[in-house]
Design a protein around this motif. Structure first.
Motif, PDB file in Angstrom:
ATOM      1  N   LYS A  63     -20.800 -33.247 -45.358  1.00  0.00           N
ATOM      2  CA  LYS A  63     -21.781 -32.455 -44.622  1.00  0.00           C
ATOM      3  C   LYS A  63     -22.340 -33.294 -43.490  1.00  0.00           C
ATOM      4  CE  LYS A  63     -23.033 -29.724 -48.669  1.00  0.00           C
ATOM      5  NZ  LYS A  63     -22.652 -28.356 -48.303  1.00  0.00           N
ATOM      6  N   ARG A  64     -22.307 -32.713 -42.300  1.00  0.00           N
ATOM      7  CA  ARG A  64     -22.868 -33.395 -41.145  1.00  0.00           C
ATOM      8  C   ARG A  64     -24.374 -33.270 -41.165  1.00  0.00           C
ATOM      9  NH1 ARG A  64     -20.252 -35.534 -37.205  1.00  0.00           N
ATOM     10  NH2 ARG A  64     -18.113 -34.890 -36.781  1.00  0.00           N
ATOM     11  N   ILE A  65     -25.054 -34.293 -40.736  1.00  0.00           N
ATOM     12  CA  ILE A  65     -26.481 -34.194 -40.502  1.00  0.00           C
ATOM     13  C   ILE A  65     -26.709 -34.335 -39.011  1.00  0.00           C
ATOM     14  CG2 ILE A  65     -28.668 -35.352 -40.887  1.00  0.00           C
ATOM     15  CD1 ILE A  65     -27.428 -36.017 -43.706  1.00  0.00           C
ATOM     16  N   GLN A  66     -26.053 -35.345 -38.443  1.00  0.00           N
ATOM     17  CA  GLN A  66     -26.098 -35.535 -37.005  1.00  0.00           C
ATOM     18  C   GLN A  66     -25.177 -34.523 -36.333  1.00  0.00           C
ATOM     19  OE1 GLN A  66     -24.392 -39.116 -35.379  1.00  0.00           O
ATOM     20  NE2 GLN A  66     -26.425 -40.021 -35.208  1.00  0.00           N
ATOM     21  N   GLU A  67     -25.523 -34.065 -35.159  1.00  0.00           N
ATOM     22  CA  GLU A  67     -24.645 -33.176 -34.423  1.00  0.00           C
ATOM     23  C   GLU A  67     -23.421 -33.947 -33.923  1.00  0.00           C
ATOM     24  OE1 GLU A  67     -27.774 -33.725 -33.698  1.00  0.00           O
ATOM     25  OE2 GLU A  67     -28.828 -31.852 -34.109  1.00  0.00           O
ATOM     26  N   PRO A  68     -22.280 -33.273 -33.817  1.00  0.00           N
ATOM     27  CA  PRO A  68     -21.043 -33.951 -33.399  1.00  0.00           C
ATOM     28  C   PRO A  68     -20.938 -34.112 -31.879  1.00  0.00           C
ATOM     29  CG  PRO A  68     -20.579 -31.670 -33.957  1.00  0.00           C
ATOM     30  CD  PRO A  68     -22.042 -31.893 -34.243  1.00  0.00           C
ATOM     31  N   PHE A  69     -21.954 -33.690 -31.140  1.00  0.00           N
ATOM     32  CA  PHE A  69     -21.915 -33.874 -29.686  1.00  0.00           C
ATOM     33  C   PHE A  69     -22.986 -34.897 -29.329  1.00  0.00           C
ATOM     34  CE2 PHE A  69     -24.289 -30.205 -30.999  1.00  0.00           C
ATOM     35  CZ  PHE A  69     -25.538 -30.378 -30.426  1.00  0.00           C
ATOM     36  N   LYS A  70     -22.677 -35.756 -28.407  1.00  0.00           N
ATOM     37  CA  LYS A  70     -23.571 -36.869 -28.103  1.00  0.00           C
ATOM     38  C   LYS A  70     -24.065 -36.822 -26.669  1.00  0.00           C
ATOM     39  CE  LYS A  70     -23.923 -41.784 -28.799  1.00  0.00           C
ATOM     40  NZ  LYS A  70     -23.221 -43.020 -29.186  1.00  0.00           N
ATOM     41  N   ASN A  71     -23.126 -36.676 -25.737  1.00  0.00           N
ATOM     42  CA  ASN A  71     -23.528 -36.637 -24.328  1.00  0.00           C
ATOM     43  C   ASN A  71     -24.369 -35.400 -24.012  1.00  0.00           C
ATOM     44  OD1 ASN A  71     -22.126 -38.954 -22.878  1.00  0.00           O
ATOM     45  ND2 ASN A  71     -20.443 -38.087 -24.056  1.00  0.00           N
ATOM     46  N   ALA A  72     -24.085 -34.301 -24.716  1.00  0.00           N
ATOM     47  CA  ALA A  72     -24.804 -33.052 -24.444  1.00  0.00           C
ATOM     48  C   ALA A  72     -26.090 -32.946 -25.256  1.00  0.00           C
ATOM     49  CB  ALA A  72     -23.891 -31.859 -24.770  1.00  0.00           C
ATOM     50  N   ASN A  73     -26.345 -33.935 -26.105  1.00  0.00           N
ATOM     51  CA  ASN A  73     -27.425 -33.841 -27.081  1.00  0.00           C
ATOM     52  C   ASN A  73     -28.791 -34.221 -26.495  1.00  0.00           C
ATOM     53  OD1 ASN A  73     -29.004 -33.986 -29.427  1.00  0.00           O
ATOM     54  ND2 ASN A  73     -27.222 -34.603 -30.640  1.00  0.00           N
ATOM     55  N   ARG A  74     -29.768 -33.356 -26.658  1.00  0.00           N
ATOM     56  CA  ARG A  74     -31.083 -33.659 -26.126  1.00  0.00           C
ATOM     57  C   ARG A  74     -31.714 -34.873 -26.817  1.00  0.00           C
ATOM     58  NH1 ARG A  74     -34.953 -31.321 -22.551  1.00  0.00           N
ATOM     59  NH2 ARG A  74     -33.979 -29.267 -22.621  1.00  0.00           N
ATOM     60  N   LYS A  75     -31.330 -35.116 -28.081  1.00  0.00           N
ATOM     61  CA  LYS A  75     -31.928 -36.253 -28.784  1.00  0.00           C
ATOM     62  C   LYS A  75     -31.711 -37.564 -28.024  1.00  0.00           C
ATOM     63  CE  LYS A  75     -31.811 -34.418 -33.458  1.00  0.00           C
ATOM     64  NZ  LYS A  75     -30.974 -34.320 -34.646  1.00  0.00           N
ATOM     65  N   PHE A  76     -30.565 -37.661 -27.365  1.00  0.00           N
ATOM     66  CA  PHE A  76     -30.254 -38.908 -26.676  1.00  0.00           C
ATOM     67  C   PHE A  76     -30.553 -38.844 -25.183  1.00  0.00           C
ATOM     68  CE2 PHE A  76     -27.200 -38.504 -30.259  1.00  0.00           C
ATOM     69  CZ  PHE A  76     -27.858 -39.393 -31.088  1.00  0.00           C
ATOM     70  N   HIS A  77     -30.882 -37.659 -24.700  1.00  0.00           N
ATOM     71  CA  HIS A  77     -31.216 -37.489 -23.282  1.00  0.00           C
ATOM     72  C   HIS A  77     -32.361 -36.495 -23.202  1.00  0.00           C
ATOM     73  CE1 HIS A  77     -26.953 -38.484 -23.548  1.00  0.00           C
ATOM     74  NE2 HIS A  77     -27.017 -39.003 -22.346  1.00  0.00           N
ATOM     75  N   PRO A  78     -33.566 -36.941 -23.514  1.00  0.00           N
ATOM     76  CA  PRO A  78     -34.679 -35.989 -23.637  1.00  0.00           C
ATOM     77  C   PRO A  78     -34.973 -35.195 -22.362  1.00  0.00           C
ATOM     78  CG  PRO A  78     -35.295 -38.179 -24.447  1.00  0.00           C
ATOM     79  CD  PRO A  78     -33.970 -38.325 -23.791  1.00  0.00           C
ATOM     80  N   ALA A  79     -34.718 -35.784 -21.195  1.00  0.00           N
ATOM     81  CA  ALA A  79     -35.100 -35.086 -19.957  1.00  0.00           C
ATOM     82  C   ALA A  79     -34.089 -34.002 -19.599  1.00  0.00           C
ATOM     83  CB  ALA A  79     -35.206 -36.090 -18.812  1.00  0.00           C
ATOM     84  N   ASP A  80     -34.584 -32.879 -19.084  1.00  0.00           N
ATOM     85  CA  ASP A  80     -33.729 -31.793 -18.603  1.00  0.00           C
ATOM     86  C   ASP A  80     -32.748 -32.307 -17.555  1.00  0.00           C
ATOM     87  OD1 ASP A  80     -35.064 -29.898 -20.085  1.00  0.00           O
ATOM     88  OD2 ASP A  80     -36.201 -29.069 -18.413  1.00  0.00           O
ATOM     89  N   THR A  81     -31.502 -31.905 -17.654  1.00  0.00           N
ATOM     90  CA  THR A  81     -30.565 -32.125 -16.558  1.00  0.00           C
ATOM     91  C   THR A  81     -30.852 -31.104 -15.467  1.00  0.00           C
ATOM     92  OG1 THR A  81     -28.759 -33.138 -17.772  1.00  0.00           O
ATOM     93  CG2 THR A  81     -28.134 -31.774 -15.894  1.00  0.00           C
ATOM     94  N   ILE A  82     -30.927 -31.570 -14.249  1.00  0.00           N
ATOM     95  CA  ILE A  82     -31.091 -30.670 -13.103  1.00  0.00           C
ATOM     96  C   ILE A  82     -29.807 -30.722 -12.294  1.00  0.00           C
ATOM     97  CG2 ILE A  82     -32.415 -30.216 -10.989  1.00  0.00           C
ATOM     98  CD1 ILE A  82     -34.819 -31.548 -12.381  1.00  0.00           C
ATOM     99  N   VAL A  83     -29.120 -29.569 -12.187  1.00  0.00           N
ATOM    100  CA  VAL A  83     -27.897 -29.532 -11.390  1.00  0.00           C
ATOM    101  C   VAL A  83     -28.299 -29.329  -9.939  1.00  0.00           C
ATOM    102  CG1 VAL A  83     -25.798 -28.215 -10.930  1.00  0.00           C
ATOM    103  CG2 VAL A  83     -26.460 -28.739 -13.295  1.00  0.00           C
ATOM    104  N   GLU A  84     -27.876 -30.274  -9.100  1.00  0.00           N
ATOM    105  CA  GLU A  84     -28.267 -30.226  -7.687  1.00  0.00           C
ATOM    106  C   GLU A  84     -27.099 -29.741  -6.842  1.00  0.00           C
ATOM    107  OE1 GLU A  84     -30.807 -33.060  -6.211  1.00  0.00           O
ATOM    108  OE2 GLU A  84     -31.659 -33.628  -8.160  1.00  0.00           O
ATOM    109  N   LEU A  85     -27.365 -28.718  -6.054  1.00  0.00           N
ATOM    110  CA  LEU A  85     -26.334 -28.089  -5.244  1.00  0.00           C
ATOM    111  C   LEU A  85     -26.630 -28.337  -3.765  1.00  0.00           C
ATOM    112  CD1 LEU A  85     -26.434 -24.856  -7.345  1.00  0.00           C
ATOM    113  CD2 LEU A  85     -24.420 -26.318  -7.108  1.00  0.00           C
ATOM    114  N   PRO A  86     -25.641 -28.128  -2.901  1.00  0.00           N
ATOM    115  CA  PRO A  86     -25.879 -28.317  -1.465  1.00  0.00           C
ATOM    116  C   PRO A  86     -27.081 -27.505  -0.999  1.00  0.00           C
ATOM    117  CG  PRO A  86     -23.544 -27.979  -1.880  1.00  0.00           C
ATOM    118  CD  PRO A  86     -24.254 -27.741  -3.179  1.00  0.00           C
TER     119      PRO A  86
END
Lengths: 335, 335, 335, 335
Positions: A63-86
């Motif tokens: 049974k997993r406790i930790q989520e299997p995604f890391k780069n997309a995980n808010r736990k490791f990147h608390p700040a919102d990603t802002i996608v910047e466009l032209p």
């Protein structure tokens, strides 16, 4: 991660397993009970192949406790990603955007007219399908290369940014001047395509598959992020359920759940979610209220004649009404 | 096809619509009621774009009566399609085949050993993944080109035919000596891939998507057939439901329904349908009993160590037991 | 209603069928095509037993055009139903209400404390379970008769109206002073119970079953309305899908769809819809935005110790925050 | 059971929790990691209220390892339960039975004729609905008391045993001479009814709800068993999914899974599972092949005129053909 061992395992087997886990830089805590022995794994388990462990002879369940995604995980990147466009256009972190346009690009006149109109109503991004995934081989498949050209002409005339769907990596050379590349619901788990797109440094709009969980959506985002492309926008567009009154069921909980699980921006497509134009306004308001970072809405100059999905397209007037209502509700929404 | 008009339409609009329908070589029968006017369309409506009509201003609803697939439709091709493979191996029309092998090709020794063993138990076709679609970017992605080479070596050593999955049209050159190209569940609606494969004259094993209806499966088959490739084998492999005791829910009714709707052969993948090795035997027997034309089963030399899906793989002994039991039940099955 | 006849029927059979249909006061329009004959039925088909016709020898298929519910249908009752409660409290037709309280009544002190607190935050109606449907026979089953007494005490102390769930018609004598009787999701198709409740002249809160369509919900409302009880409040509380991140999937489209299909008020239960307290605020805002006529929310004096469903209950502070946010968004919502 | 604690809990809180767990006769094993502390509970956790623990302040998540049903669990009762009926008729433990008859009892002549005919084809048990749960209040609701009388007359004439559905505990006095009481799919979680039936010492046929998991089905069986009624027969009858080609989706895996999880007999209803008479034969064979202990099949003297569900009923001839085919396949089936 928790590993539950079968009864009656041999001590040697358990030692082999714990040694192997430790060699993967995991701490292993053993709880022996009368009926059950449990291994608690501590450390970064996101890259552990759970199926591999589940298949081991002495393992009853994992049974997993930790989520299997890391780069997309808010736990490791608390700040919102802002996608910047032209042009300084931003999505996420409090920045809300309207993407609007027809299901399919039909002609240069049509797309340029729609572009002007949705811009007047406040959209910064033009949507429009050049490559169209259609259930039937006999249905209109899109103008393809020519559709892309017409979109670029609309961009030149209006300055709107462009979002359009890619169906195969071989089409990539045509997408150079497209601002956001859309991966459609049916391609959410087209992993070869995701790998190719992960090498770009261009925003990807990743739509949730009809039968995919939020975790699977984030795992597909993880394909993009793990390859180095950090500009990912998630899109809820309805899931498939037993309900037939609407084409799909808009999973509104996905908005706050995805924002809790991940730092990536989340938008909603209320047009495809139900397939019914009349529902676009209430669902747009609901999506904004739930905390979405944007909307992608089908708008057509003449909905009853649209070459596909006419039933769900808004007229210019209705889109203007929806956009105004959403702007009015935004200050009172969840964020 | 039935078109229900809205109340209060103008006569002129209806005339325009019926004229347009007639120009599409359809007969139109009008039933005028006090509250409702209904148009009955007679003729070949399979190529009519239902969304287009649904979007018209005067149309309240459209209901299909005829199925939207034609080449795959048993009504127009009453006789069973029999897919003929090298060496006189046939699938369909009363010919039952076992396809067996590992989830992933791991080494040349592994695949050759498994090939010999499944052949001994009666399989004529070896399965084995070289390109692996995996939810996680961190999971084993298959040996790819090298996996294909190892499969070809196993073919040389045993004479077994090969079935393996393609994930992108760019991989096609590697599939020249593959006997059956598998389109996986996640690619069932990868229409660009289907169009490419429709130009081949080689059998395609088309797996049903996790959330796709039988009609959608047949529409994807129609992409292949409409392009001229008539060698299509349908595969039921479980659908996604709320039940979590099994990984997916095997839709056993799909077997007799698909055979009623279509002339194409239908096989079942009991391994992926549930993800549990213990269920492979009862579900294999059930599939045969319901009229399936074959089974595709995961078999591994050492299931607990399989690099993926070990939990659902059979040992050589168990596969032999399943194959024997299926052969014994075949004379009493539905066909 | 459209009846599609099989090919090769006998003229006499069709005459029998059309005569019988006409004797049911329906007009029958016949469209004969080369391949198909279609009967269009005009008149009130809501009481026609579709299964009966579908079973006839000469019938290939039957398709409804008219909805099978009549009393609940907005087409025949364009004006919103407004449920009027003691003290001038109204639901529907622009009147929005908060119902709040614990999952289970635990003690007289608890329920009176919660009543006072939710009243302070603006709730006019107190919820609280006395009879609890629990999946496990070993889980707390509610205080039953005593729970009802405690609710009545809270009503005496605060003047709040009461809504609580009935599980069997034999419990009705206990519900005399309850203001709104709740039919839970698991009993939405307990037709014997619905028939009993249809004889009352007291508001019924009818929750949608976990796997029931909107049409089925309205058919269950029709049981109540057909029996003469016109005070029915519909409640969306999440449906069962493949997604496991939330306990159920809140079908937000149900709000505008139900209001389009029917004149009855529609409320939402965001607590049971997801089972996660953190999601109650965004989903409450989304429900209001989509046009709901009220919310039913779980609030507990000490959520971590609640005897059931603690995970989804709000504290007093959070409920106050949610109620305030909803009141602020209401003027900008869809209605 | 595994309890995962939140980061940053206080030592005192954990001591309180472990003390409380120990007072419930559970052993508690603590694994402390840098990021996570995990409690492993050993002992009988089936009566622990998981929601209660999940709601505690210091708990992040709870995961069950042991199943929450005990009396129905094969682990604690390895031997098959055999339900013994009058006349030495048995179900389970290798004993296979056919239950057959009409959806609804329509007249005494009809039910007696059908009884004689299904007996000739090998059925030992007559089914027939007296109380009918119908989605529409306008559809035929069954002959009720009179239907029961007609069933008893058919029993007197043929000696067949009877199975028929109860819809409310108040109907129990009418069921004295009924041999097996059926709890329908819509009442699987009518817990008040289950509690009443648990006090009987008479076999209960418990049908799986349209949207209920196998675990929930076994929890409902647990209500019966916990009350002392050990004569429970489980019935798979199709679940609700997105597929519309069949009315429901027969979950064939439920047969071997239920028999693995539980010692109770399992039968299948192929008539309601799909609603299509043509599919009854292949699905009956598949069910037997997968290890079912019996079948319950709709048979009607004149299917096209059946007052309900005519589309799915078999004629006498077809039922005889199905029963013969099933008897022939039985020696080759999984058991």
């Amino acid at each position: 991660m928790i590993i539950i061992l079968k009864k009656d395992f041999e001590e040697r087997q358990m030692t082999n397993l714990t040694d192997w886990l430790k060699s993967n830089r995991l701490d292993v805590h053993v709880s022996k009970g009368v009926n059950q022995t449990i291994l608690g794994l501590v450390g970064d388990t996101s890259t552990v192949d759970i199926d591999l462990i589940r298949g081991l002879d002495i393992v009853e369940d994992v049974k997993r406790i930790q989520e299997p995604f890391k780069n997309a995980n808010r736990k490791f990147h608390p700040a919102d990603t802002i996608v910047e466009l032209p042009g300084g256009i931003k999505i996420g972190g409090g920045n809300f955007q309207f993407m609007a346009g027809p299901c399919s690009v039909e002609s240069v006149e049509q797309i340029c007219l729609i572009a002007r109109k949705v811009k007047e109503s406040g959209a910064n991004i033009l949507r429009g399908g050049a490559f169209k995934p259609r259930t039937s081989p006999y249905a209109f498949q899109g103008l393809r290369d020519q559709g892309i050209e017409f979109l670029l002409e609309a961009k030149r005339q209006t300055g709107l940014l462009l979002v359009t769907e890619i169906m195969d990596a071989s089409q990539l050379p045509l997408f150079k001047e497209i601002d956001i590349i859309q991966v459609g619901a049916r391609n959410m788990q087209n992993f070869e395509l995701l790998k190719e797109l992960s090498h770009l440094r261009k925003p990807i709009l990743l739509k949730r598959g009809l039968a995919n969980t939020l975790e699977e959506l984030l795992m597909s985002a993880e394909y993009l992020l793990a390859g180095g492309n950090e500009q990912v926008i998630l899109c809820e567009r309805g899931i498939r359920t037993f309900e037939t009154a609407t084409r799909n069921t808009l999973d509104i909980s996905a908005v706050p759940m995805l924002k809790f699980m991940s730092h990536l921006p989340v938008i909603v497509d209320p047009s495809h979610a139900t397939g019914i134009a009349r529902l676009v306004k209430p669902l747009s308001l609901a999506s904004a209220a739930a905390g979405a970072d944007g909307l992608i809405i089908e708008v057509h100059n003449n909905p009853p004649c649209a070459l596909c999905d006419g039933k769900q397209s808004l007229t210019f007037e209705t889109f203007n009404e929806v956009a105004t209502a959403v702007r009015n509700i935004l200050p009172h929404c969840c964020r």
